[in-house]
Every structure is written in C-alpha cells, then in structure tokens.
Scaffold this motif. Structure first.
Motif, mmCIF file in Angstrom:
data_model
loop_
_atom_site.group_PDB
_atom_site.id
_atom_site.type_symbol
_atom_site.label_atom_id
_atom_site.label_comp_id
_atom_site.label_asym_id
_atom_site.label_seq_id
_atom_site.Cartn_x
_atom_site.Cartn_y
_atom_site.Cartn_z
ATOM 1 N N MET A 1 0.794 -1.081 0.091
ATOM 2 C CA MET A 1 0.402 -0.184 -0.369
ATOM 3 C C MET A 1 0.964 1.721 0.048
ATOM 4 S SD MET A 1 -2.925 1.330 2.663
ATOM 5 C CE MET A 1 -1.936 0.812 4.140
ATOM 6 N N GLY A 40 -6.361 5.896 -5.847
ATOM 7 C CA GLY A 40 -6.714 4.863 -6.020
ATOM 8 C C GLY A 40 -7.634 4.523 -7.261
ATOM 9 N N ALA A 44 -3.692 1.468 -8.520
ATOM 10 C CA ALA A 44 -2.951 1.825 -7.545
ATOM 11 C C ALA A 44 -3.407 1.034 -5.948
ATOM 12 C CB ALA A 44 -1.965 3.223 -7.684
ATOM 13 N N PRO A 45 -2.377 0.583 -4.919
ATOM 14 C CA PRO A 45 -3.065 0.315 -3.492
ATOM 15 C C PRO A 45 -3.254 1.383 -2.722
ATOM 16 C CG PRO A 45 -1.218 -0.816 -3.968
ATOM 17 C CD PRO A 45 -0.965 -0.196 -5.229
ATOM 18 N N SER A 46 -4.030 1.983 -2.694
ATOM 19 C CA SER A 46 -3.740 3.220 -1.772
ATOM 20 C C SER A 46 -4.193 2.944 -0.786
ATOM 21 C CB SER A 46 -4.389 4.934 -2.565
ATOM 22 O OG SER A 46 -4.533 5.838 -2.309
ATOM 23 N N GLY A 47 -3.807 4.063 0.486
ATOM 24 C CA GLY A 47 -3.760 3.922 2.062
ATOM 25 C C GLY A 47 -4.362 5.587 2.048
ATOM 26 N N GLN A 69 -11.824 3.810 -3.437
ATOM 27 C CA GLN A 69 -10.769 2.536 -3.389
ATOM 28 C C GLN A 69 -9.656 2.528 -2.450
ATOM 29 O OE1 GLN A 69 -10.654 0.332 -7.535
ATOM 30 N NE2 GLN A 69 -11.775 0.240 -7.541
ATOM 31 N N ASP A 71 -8.363 3.023 1.105
ATOM 32 C CA ASP A 71 -7.996 2.103 2.873
ATOM 33 C C ASP A 71 -8.135 3.295 3.356
ATOM 34 O OD1 ASP A 71 -7.395 0.852 5.250
ATOM 35 O OD2 ASP A 71 -6.395 -0.301 4.215
ATOM 36 N N GLY A 119 2.389 -4.523 5.169
ATOM 37 C CA GLY A 119 1.827 -4.314 4.037
ATOM 38 C C GLY A 119 2.327 -2.732 3.373
ATOM 39 N N THR A 120 2.635 -1.640 4.017
ATOM 40 C CA THR A 120 2.925 -0.379 3.363
ATOM 41 C C THR A 120 4.974 -0.007 3.244
ATOM 42 O OG1 THR A 120 1.795 0.321 5.639
ATOM 43 C CG2 THR A 120 3.235 2.345 4.232
ATOM 44 N N HIS A 253 4.504 2.022 -9.362
ATOM 45 C CA HIS A 253 4.222 0.865 -8.545
ATOM 46 C C HIS A 253 4.160 -0.246 -9.531
ATOM 47 C CE1 HIS A 253 1.846 -2.424 -6.617
ATOM 48 N NE2 HIS A 253 1.198 -2.135 -7.059
#
Length: 299
Positions: A1, A40, A44-47, A69, A71, A119-120, A253
């Motif tokens: 993320m 998101g 891309a896996p965005s937080g 999307q 987190d 996960g980050t 990414h």
C-alpha cells in the motif's frame, strides 16, 4: 500500500441557490487527500492516514475515500470537528478562510500514530499538513521512522500559511533529508534555497521539478529528462499537482520500482514513463472543474 499522510478537509465553495440566495456547498478536498484519491482511481494500492472526524463532514471524507478504493483503516477517528476552508471570489480571485483550530486533522498526535505494518511499501507527505502543529510534528516522526520504505515529499510551500518559519524550515529540512523522491516548483526551490543537485548530494534519489505547461524534469545523479506536458483545454488547475504525484507513484508501482534499492538503480527511461503517467493523469484533471482525478480506464 502507498500511504498518503496529511490533510483532508472540506472546501466550502460559493454557490447560488435556485432562489438566488448565496450559499456554500461542501466538497471533499485537501492536497494529500487528493493524491490518495487519484492513486486509488489509477488502480494503485492506496491508503490514507490523517485524523478523521466522526462528524458529518468526516463521514463525507470517509465515503469519498471508500468510493475511490482508498483504505483509511489506519486513520484515528475522533469527535473533534473537520477542517473547513471557505472559498470566496473577489474579481475572480479565490480567497480562503480556514477553520482549523482543534480539528481532528490538525490535532493528530504522535501517540495516535498507527503501526504501519508490512503492508505499507511507501509513504507520501506534503501540503499544509507539514505546517500546522501538532500534526506536522507527528508526520515528521512518521517520516523519520519510515525504515526501508520509499518516502516521497511534495512540500508545496505556501508562505501565507506559515506562522513559525524557523520551526517549519527545520522540520522540513529533516524530512527532506530522508526523502527518496522530492517534487518541487521553482517557487519552492527559491523559498527553500535549494536545487536538485543539492538534494541529490544529500541522498534524494529522484527530484521532480514541475515546469507548468512545459512539463516536468526528472532529475537523478545520472542526468535529467524532460517529460512534456499534454496540450489540453484547461478548466482549472485544482488538484493537478496532487494528481501528478499519484500518477508518478502509481507508475513506479506498476514498474516494480517502489523499493529504495530499485529506485536508486532505476533507469531514467523508466522514471520518465512513471512521470508521463503523472502528466497524462494531471492533464485529465485540469480539463474539468475541481480536483476530480481520472480513473485508470480514462487514460
């Protein structure tokens, strides 16, 4: 993320009701928030990490993050109010009135910082959240403890927001010394008294210098590459830089370059491809009103 750490707020924009009355309409915003949203939407896996209120406006922010999307499970939630920015127009020029005292975002404290976990993979910092305390000190602590994660910083310096210049300069210098990627404008460099060469010598792997309609320069120790801007009909530039940041990180990414060793060894052509994704995404954002980044399918 890819975790975007910083401000989320509500822009109260001037509107006119059907009966001709002047009113304000709430829109989710904030530079770092916009970057998280754009990430998101680009797949891309965005937080997102920031203090979020449990009030009505905090719910608007949370719903906007979820819809793109993003987190936001790491966000501390509180009963403090949400930061509001009321916008008024005078001769077409926007003026802002900020209501930020004791808000959920501004009062983010170091004890509230979460464990980032495995996960980050990368952290993004920037915007006015690096100015106001105590949140600015909390983000500086998070940056210092980033470990092996990639760190990107876009200071996006706004002198009008700075109340303690000495503290701000010292805090920003510490954060920039840890950054792997730094995005700057000419105005940022003038205010900081720095340049890409200095940052690279101090340990930064990639410096991105925005040139407006001319594009962006990708600068590394091996050289410099100009990535041209796209020609579009500009509606407004709100969120353009935030979208570019997201596109660049999303491009890294996709290319498997979002680790410190990979980034340090990356070819200029690969970095230029990531910057080009940022440029293309930003071109869509400026072609429509407000900070409304594109979805991946729109590119």
């Amino acid at each position: 993320m890819i975790l975007c750490c910083g401000e989320a707020l509500i822009d109260m924009l001037p509107r006119e009701t059907g009966t001709g009355e002047q009113a304000f309409a709430p829109y989710a915003g904030g530079a770092v928030f916009n970057t998280a949203i754009a990430l998101g939407r680009l797949g891309a896996p965005s937080g997102y990490l920031g203090g979020l209120s449990q009030d009505l406006f905090g719910q608007i922010l949370a719903e906007a993050l979820a819809a793109s999307q993003v987190d936001y499970s790491l966000c501390p939630r509180s009963s403090r109010p949400t930061t509001l920015a009321f916008v008024t127009l005078t001769n077409g020029q926007a003026q802002y009135a900020f209501y930020d005292e004791n808000t959920a975002g501004r009062m983010l404290s170091e004890p509230e910082l979460p464990d980032l976990g495995l996960g980050t993979e990368a952290l993004f910092f920037g915007g006015i959240s690096l100015v106001s305390e105590p949140q600015a000190n909390s983000y500086a602590t998070l940056c210092a403890g980033a470990g092996d994660r990639v760190v990107m910083i876009d200071p996006n310096i706004r002198p009008g927001f700075i109340t303690d210049e000495t503290a701000y300069r010292a805090r920003l210098a510490r954060m920039l010394s840890r950054a792997d990627i730094v995005k700057l404008s000419d105005e940022d460099m003038d205010w900081l008294g720095t340049d890409p060469g200095t940052l690279l010598r101090e340990g930064t792997a990639v410096v991105l210098v925005t040139r407006g309609a001319e594009g962006v320069d990708v600068v590394t120790r091996e050289g410099e590459t100009r990535v041209p801007a796209r020609k579009v009909e500009v509606v407004d530039t709100v969120g353009a830089g935030d979208t570019f940041n997201a596109g660049f990180l999303a491009g890294l990414h996709r290319a498997g370059l979002l680790t410190r060793p990979a980034l340090a060894a990356a070819w200029g052509t690969d970095l230029a491809k990531a910057a080009d994704l940022g440029v293309r995404a930003a071109a869509v954002t400026v072609s429509r009103a407000g900070a409304n980044p594109p979805w991946e399918a729109e590119l």
